[in-house]
Design a protein around this motif. Structure first.
Motif, PDB file in Angstrom:
ATOM      1  N   VAL A  50       0.838  -1.206   0.000  1.00 42.87           N
ATOM      2  CA  VAL A  50       0.000   0.000   0.000  1.00 42.87           C
ATOM      3  C   VAL A  50       0.868   1.250   0.000  1.00 42.87           C
ATOM      4  N   GLU A  51       1.881   1.258   0.864  1.00 41.95           N
ATOM      5  CA  GLU A  51       2.744   2.438   0.963  1.00 41.95           C
ATOM      6  C   GLU A  51       3.521   2.673  -0.333  1.00 41.95           C
ATOM      7  N   GLY A  52       4.051   1.601  -0.902  1.00 44.47           N
ATOM      8  CA  GLY A  52       4.837   1.737  -2.122  1.00 44.47           C
ATOM      9  C   GLY A  52       4.013   2.217  -3.293  1.00 44.47           C
ATOM     10  N   VAL A  53       2.803   1.700  -3.416  1.00 48.93           N
ATOM     11  CA  VAL A  53       1.935   2.118  -4.514  1.00 48.93           C
ATOM     12  C   VAL A  53       1.505   3.572  -4.334  1.00 48.93           C
ATOM     13  N   ALA A  54       1.156   3.959  -3.114  1.00 46.46           N
ATOM     14  CA  ALA A  54       0.782   5.356  -2.867  1.00 46.46           C
ATOM     15  C   ALA A  54       1.937   6.294  -3.214  1.00 46.46           C
ATOM     16  N   GLN A  55       3.148   5.907  -2.858  1.00 48.35           N
ATOM     17  CA  GLN A  55       4.317   6.737  -3.173  1.00 48.35           C
ATOM     18  C   GLN A  55       4.553   6.819  -4.674  1.00 48.35           C
ATOM     19  N   ALA A  56       4.367   5.705  -5.377  1.00 41.58           N
ATOM     20  CA  ALA A  56       4.556   5.701  -6.824  1.00 41.58           C
ATOM     21  C   ALA A  56       3.558   6.624  -7.514  1.00 41.58           C
ATOM     22  N   ILE A  57       2.332   6.645  -7.011  1.00 44.52           N
ATOM     23  CA  ILE A  57       1.326   7.547  -7.576  1.00 44.52           C
ATOM     24  C   ILE A  57       1.688   8.994  -7.268  1.00 44.52           C
ATOM     25  N   GLU A  58       2.052   9.274  -6.020  1.00 46.04           N
ATOM     26  CA  GLU A  58       2.406  10.638  -5.630  1.00 46.04           C
ATOM     27  C   GLU A  58       3.576  11.181  -6.446  1.00 46.04           C
ATOM     28  N   ALA A  59       4.502  10.302  -6.815  1.00 39.63           N
ATOM     29  CA  ALA A  59       5.672  10.729  -7.596  1.00 39.63           C
ATOM     30  C   ALA A  59       5.284  11.222  -8.986  1.00 39.63           C
ATOM     31  N   CYS A  60       4.074  10.906  -9.410  1.00 41.22           N
ATOM     32  CA  CYS A  60       3.613  11.343 -10.730  1.00 41.22           C
ATOM     33  C   CYS A  60       2.960  12.726 -10.707  1.00 41.22           C
ATOM     34  N   ALA A  61       2.914  13.363  -9.532  1.00 38.39           N
ATOM     35  CA  ALA A  61       2.244  14.664  -9.421  1.00 38.39           C
ATOM     36  C   ALA A  61       2.785  15.704 -10.402  1.00 38.39           C
ATOM     37  N   PRO A  62       4.124  15.838 -10.561  1.00 38.59           N
ATOM     38  CA  PRO A  62       4.605  16.829 -11.545  1.00 38.59           C
ATOM     39  C   PRO A  62       4.142  16.535 -12.960  1.00 38.59           C
ATOM     40  N   ALA A  63       4.127  15.265 -13.335  1.00 33.26           N
ATOM     41  CA  ALA A  63       3.670  14.913 -14.684  1.00 33.26           C
ATOM     42  C   ALA A  63       2.175  15.184 -14.834  1.00 33.26           C
ATOM     43  N   ILE A  64       1.411  14.907 -13.789  1.00 30.77           N
ATOM     44  CA  ILE A  64      -0.028  15.200 -13.830  1.00 30.77           C
ATOM     45  C   ILE A  64      -0.247  16.703 -13.950  1.00 30.77           C
ATOM     46  N   ALA A  65       0.513  17.483 -13.191  1.00 30.14           N
ATOM     47  CA  ALA A  65       0.390  18.940 -13.265  1.00 30.14           C
ATOM     48  C   ALA A  65       0.690  19.455 -14.666  1.00 30.14           C
ATOM     49  N   ALA A  66       1.576  18.745 -15.376  1.00 26.36           N
ATOM     50  CA  ALA A  66       1.929  19.107 -16.750  1.00 26.36           C
ATOM     51  C   ALA A  66       0.983  18.473 -17.768  1.00 26.36           C
ATOM     52  N   ARG A  67      -0.157  17.958 -17.275  1.00 16.58           N
ATOM     53  CA  ARG A  67      -1.225  17.421 -18.103  1.00 16.58           C
ATOM     54  C   ARG A  67      -0.833  16.100 -18.782  1.00 16.58           C
ATOM     55  N   LEU A  68      -0.254  15.218 -18.005  1.00 12.62           N
ATOM     56  CA  LEU A  68       0.021  13.868 -18.482  1.00 12.62           C
ATOM     57  C   LEU A  68      -1.270  13.235 -18.999  1.00 12.62           C
ATOM     58  N   ASP A  69      -1.189  12.589 -20.171  1.00 13.11           N
ATOM     59  CA  ASP A  69      -2.364  11.898 -20.688  1.00 13.11           C
ATOM     60  C   ASP A  69      -2.175  10.391 -20.547  1.00 13.11           C
ATOM     61  N   ARG A  70      -3.184   9.634 -20.967  1.00 10.40           N
ATOM     62  CA  ARG A  70      -3.122   8.192 -20.774  1.00 10.40           C
ATOM     63  C   ARG A  70      -2.004   7.543 -21.579  1.00 10.40           C
ATOM     64  N   ALA A  71      -1.747   8.047 -22.766  1.00  9.87           N
ATOM     65  CA  ALA A  71      -0.652   7.494 -23.567  1.00  9.87           C
ATOM     66  C   ALA A  71       0.687   7.719 -22.874  1.00  9.87           C
ATOM     67  N   GLY A  72       0.883   8.912 -22.332  1.00 11.33           N
ATOM     68  CA  GLY A  72       2.124   9.189 -21.620  1.00 11.33           C
ATOM     69  C   GLY A  72       2.262   8.370 -20.359  1.00 11.33           C
ATOM     70  N   LEU A  73       1.133   8.095 -19.714  1.00 12.80           N
ATOM     71  CA  LEU A  73       1.148   7.301 -18.489  1.00 12.80           C
ATOM     72  C   LEU A  73       1.656   5.892 -18.754  1.00 12.80           C
ATOM     73  N   GLN A  74       1.287   5.319 -19.902  1.00 12.19           N
ATOM     74  CA  GLN A  74       1.727   3.951 -20.217  1.00 12.19           C
ATOM     75  C   GLN A  74       3.250   3.864 -20.261  1.00 12.19           C
ATOM     76  N   ALA A  75       3.882   4.922 -20.696  1.00 12.74           N
ATOM     77  CA  ALA A  75       5.342   4.935 -20.766  1.00 12.74           C
ATOM     78  C   ALA A  75       5.975   5.308 -19.430  1.00 12.74           C
ATOM     79  N   LEU A  76       5.237   6.030 -18.604  1.00 10.67           N
ATOM     80  CA  LEU A  76       5.798   6.530 -17.345  1.00 10.67           C
ATOM     81  C   LEU A  76       5.855   5.454 -16.269  1.00 10.67           C
ATOM     82  N   LEU A  77       4.827   4.604 -16.199  1.00 11.97           N
ATOM     83  CA  LEU A  77       4.754   3.586 -15.153  1.00 11.97           C
ATOM     84  C   LEU A  77       4.588   2.203 -15.772  1.00 11.97           C
ATOM     85  N   PRO A  78       5.096   1.170 -15.114  1.00  6.38           N
ATOM     86  CA  PRO A  78       4.888  -0.202 -15.592  1.00  6.38           C
ATOM     87  C   PRO A  78       3.480  -0.675 -15.258  1.00  6.38           C
TER      88      PRO A  78
END
Length: 329
Positions: A58-86
């Motif tokens: 739970v902790e590791g997954v929450a941290q992995a999601i939180e680490a994507c905040a800058p990309a989300i702020a920059a309007r990450l889309d679903r296609a970009g997400l596929q490349a960003l996370l496994p």
């Protein structure tokens, strides 16, 4: 200039009714991680369930999601997400949140955006946890209003369990899940027992990575890959060993890859089960898009909980209705 987006991550815990037991052990609550993406006007949500079997916490997954905040702020889309996370739980929560957000921004359903016909109700299995033959038979009898029961197997005594359950519910459709716990030396005998009990499908009888024996026997009951398959990339290596594949959003890393995995599985001649972890209606809702033409559906997570989200999905005697817009999509 387009406004940036914000990301919120929360961990929520939902008590399980009784306990949920499989071959790996039992648990009494569902710990879920929820990602919420907002643009200042609309919010999209996605829920995932970290699974220790795949090295997640739970902790590791929450941290992995939180680490994507800058990309989300920059309007990450679903296609970009596929490349960003496994593939995995973290990507699932974010992918589903992005689908939900897009649907709300555009005022269209997620099904329409995915090119899926208007959603209809589907029949879901109801899970009977691993226990003694008599206890499982009693639980199956209590759940006889559900037309499709999923039996958790994977321990000594599975032949007795199958026989006892079939005697208790002679008219129910049965599928079963061994969660990697059978031995290759017992495989043909146990498949014969499943056939004798009228079981339609056996999930993951052998350990992932140790399932080669499935390719070299006559499978008298169709066998479904679960732990052996995560996304499209893992399909071709197992296609000759299995007859079906269990597609779960927490394995594929979201609805985007799940839809592509289902299409690839069909192309390879595999039947499809749409499955879930024990979670709330928020996790089930996007999987309903995938479930529309599935051969088997196992989206009973909320039925195993003491309480669900409000609003949640509506279940009636094993049939689940499409999600209300206020929940997701």
């Amino acid at each position: 200039m387009k406004q940036g987006r914000d990301l919120k991550v929360g961990v929520e815990r939902f008590p399980i009714r009784g306990r949920f037991t499989i071959s790996r052990g039992a648990k009494h609550e569902a710990a879920v991680v929820v990602a919420t993406i907002g643009d200042g006007v609309h919010q999209g949500r996605g829920e995932c369930v970290p699974y220790a079997r795949y090295g997640e916490s739970v902790e590791g997954v929450a941290q992995a999601i939180e680490a994507c905040a800058p990309a989300i702020a920059a309007r990450l889309d679903r296609a970009g997400l596929q490349a960003l996370l496994p593939p995995g739980a973290a990507r699932n929560a974010l992918d589903c949140a992005l689908w939900d957000l897009e649907a709300k921004i555009l005022g269209r359903s997620a099904a329409e955006l995915a090119g899926v016909a208007p959603l209809h109700a589907v029949e879901t299995a109801f899970t009977i946890s691993l226990a003694s033959p008599d206890e499982m038979a009693a639980r199956a009898r209590d759940a006889a209003t559900y037309p499709l029961l999923k039996l958790k197997l994977g321990d000594d005594g599975d032949e007795a369990r199958l026989a006892a359950i079939r005697a208790a519910v002679p008219k129910a459709r049965l599928i079963a899940d061994a969660n990697e716990a059978w031995r290759a030396s017992d495989l043909e005998r146990l498949l014969q027992a499943a056939k004798a009990a009228g079981v339609e499908l056996i999930e993951q009888p052998l350990p992932a990575g140790g399932d080669a024996a499935l390719q070299h026997i006559h499978r008298v009951v169709p066998v479904c890959a679960d732990e052996s398959v995560h996304d499209r990339a893992s399909l071709r290596g197992i296609a000759k060993r299995y007859d079906a594949v269990n597609i779960k959003l927490d394995k594929t890393g979201g609805l985007t890859e799940a839809l592509a995995t289902a299409a690839e599985a069909r192309a390879l001649g595999l039947k499809i089960m749409v499955g879930c972890m024990v979670a709330t209606s928020l996790a089930m809702a996007p999987a309903l898009l995938l479930a529309q033409d599935a051969d088997w559906v196992d989206l009973d997570g909320p039925l195993l909980l003491d309480r669900d989200r409000v609003p949640g999905l509506a279940y009636t005697s094993g049939t689940v209705m499409p999600a209300p817009a206020a929940l997701w999509g």
